[in-house]
Scaffold this motif. Sequence first.
Motif, short mmCIF file in Angstrom:
data_model
loop_
_atom_site.label_atom_id
_atom_site.label_comp_id
_atom_site.label_asym_id
_atom_site.label_seq_id
_atom_site.Cartn_x
_atom_site.Cartn_y
_atom_site.Cartn_z
N GLY A 30 12.54 3.34 -1.02
CA GLY A 30 12.56 2.51 0.18
C GLY A 30 11.32 2.62 1.03
O GLY A 30 11.33 2.18 2.18
N SER A 31 10.24 3.18 0.49
CA SER A 31 9.00 3.34 1.25
C SER A 31 7.89 2.49 0.65
O SER A 31 8.03 1.95 -0.45
N VAL A 32 6.79 2.40 1.39
CA VAL A 32 5.58 1.74 0.89
C VAL A 32 4.53 2.83 0.68
O VAL A 32 4.13 3.51 1.63
N PHE A 33 4.10 2.99 -0.54
CA PHE A 33 3.16 4.04 -0.92
C PHE A 33 1.87 3.37 -1.38
O PHE A 33 1.87 2.59 -2.33
N PRO A 149 13.07 -7.08 -7.08
CA PRO A 149 13.21 -5.84 -7.87
C PRO A 149 13.35 -4.62 -6.98
O PRO A 149 12.92 -4.62 -5.83
N GLU A 150 13.92 -3.58 -7.53
CA GLU A 150 14.04 -2.31 -6.80
C GLU A 150 12.68 -1.70 -6.50
O GLU A 150 12.48 -1.05 -5.48
N LEU A 151 11.73 -1.92 -7.43
CA LEU A 151 10.40 -1.34 -7.31
C LEU A 151 9.35 -2.41 -7.55
O LEU A 151 9.43 -3.16 -8.53
N LEU A 152 8.38 -2.48 -6.65
CA LEU A 152 7.23 -3.37 -6.81
C LEU A 152 5.99 -2.52 -7.06
O LEU A 152 5.69 -1.60 -6.28
N ARG A 177 10.48 -3.71 2.09
CA ARG A 177 10.81 -2.34 2.49
C ARG A 177 12.08 -2.32 3.33
O ARG A 177 12.96 -1.46 3.13
N ASN A 178 12.20 -3.24 4.27
CA ASN A 178 13.40 -3.29 5.12
C ASN A 178 14.65 -3.60 4.31
O ASN A 178 15.77 -3.28 4.73
N ASN A 179 14.44 -4.22 3.14
CA ASN A 179 15.55 -4.54 2.24
C ASN A 179 15.89 -3.37 1.32
O ASN A 179 16.76 -3.50 0.47
N GLY A 180 15.19 -2.24 1.48
CA GLY A 180 15.46 -1.07 0.67
C GLY A 180 14.65 -0.97 -0.60
O GLY A 180 14.84 -0.02 -1.39
N GLN A 181 13.76 -1.93 -0.84
CA GLN A 181 12.92 -1.88 -2.03
C GLN A 181 11.76 -0.89 -1.82
O GLN A 181 11.36 -0.61 -0.69
N THR A 182 11.24 -0.39 -2.92
CA THR A 182 10.10 0.52 -2.90
C THR A 182 8.86 -0.23 -3.35
O THR A 182 8.92 -1.00 -4.31
N ILE A 183 7.75 0.00 -2.65
CA ILE A 183 6.51 -0.69 -2.99
C ILE A 183 5.42 0.33 -3.25
O ILE A 183 5.17 1.21 -2.42
N PHE A 184 4.80 0.23 -4.41
CA PHE A 184 3.67 1.07 -4.80
C PHE A 184 2.48 0.15 -5.00
O PHE A 184 2.49 -0.70 -5.90
N LEU A 185 1.48 0.27 -4.15
CA LEU A 185 0.35 -0.66 -4.23
C LEU A 185 -0.96 0.08 -4.18
O LEU A 185 -1.05 1.20 -3.68
N SER A 186 -1.99 -0.56 -4.71
CA SER A 186 -3.31 0.06 -4.74
C SER A 186 -4.34 -0.87 -4.11
O SER A 186 -4.16 -2.09 -4.06
N SER A 187 -5.41 -0.27 -3.65
CA SER A 187 -6.53 -1.03 -3.11
C SER A 187 -7.73 -0.10 -3.03
O SER A 187 -7.58 1.13 -3.03
N HIS A 188 -8.93 -0.68 -2.98
CA HIS A 188 -10.10 0.13 -2.68
C HIS A 188 -10.52 -0.06 -1.23
O HIS A 188 -11.55 0.45 -0.79
#
Length: 337
Positions: A30-33, A149-152, A177-188
């Motif tokens: 449920g977090s954004v990482f 999806p549960e995980l993005l 995130r507010n919907n309980g989904q987890t987000i794993f994202l990358s950037s430079h």
Amino acid sequence: MTHAISTRSLTKKFGRREVLHGVDFAVATGSVFGVIGPNGAGKTTTMRCLLDIIRPTSGEVRVLGKDPRLGGPELRRRIGYLPGELFLEGRVTGRTLLSHYEAISGPVAPGRIDELAERLGLDLDRHTRKLSKGNKQKLGLVQAFMHNPELLVLDEPTSGLDPLVQQEFHAMVREARNNGQTIFLSSHVLSEVQQTADTVAILRDGRIIAVESVSGLREGAVRHLRFSATGITAHDAGALLGAVPGVRHVKVLESNGAVTLSATLEGAIQPLVKALGTLQLKDLVLEEPDLEESVLQMYSSPGATSPGDAPHRGSAHTGSARRDSAHRGSSHTEVAK
């Protein structure tokens, strides 16, 4: 706390070349990482290992409680993925392509695809070969988000998007995130990650050199300071400022009538406020924390250690002590030429 993603001693070699060196991190459900790092740091390789697109040389990976190598189609349907390099079939419309993806990923709520396309400003009835890079990226985002999806897992998700669409994407991430989904994202680019992420991992040369909350990064970030004061000499003003914890790079800009100095500040501002309170100030400018500058110093610091040497905060390695050692040096005052 449950974890949507966890890795332990994740290592990946291509031939004799090792590109991931014992990577450890955990992503709370449920977090954004966010993972940031320069090109070539290992962000995409890490994501591909999580999704079983490539297989680790050694180490342990868990995604939604399962080993990705054994999860099969059932696990993949619970994940939305946007690759960093998006290749699309060019002989079909966006709508047709998304219908194909829907058959693979699982049920999509009626009207969901059109809703996302409208938010992003995407014409679904154009052939994908006629789409610009930005519109192809929008199409990739729709296919990642459409089945809730549960995980993005999103690799450089804002690449090619104009600023307005980037803001809409950030809103979509917050809603997920507010919907309980987890987000794993990358950037430079740190500024893209800090708008949405709860936690940021800094990856350099295949190693995580810090894992920190965005608020924690801000506390240790670099602020630029400039002030003018009367009734004090340039030497005494420089000495006063240089004695404040976290103050670096003190420079005397002017010393006629009113003394004007500039410096950088890392860490708490209260000691600085206390010191400045003893002066007869004419002007004071203290800028917002420069997170980009702090992170760039982490990238370039030759003294950065491996995450195994770092102190811990919960299950994640914290970068506070390492930042202190990377930035700490003798304060000095110099007259600008």
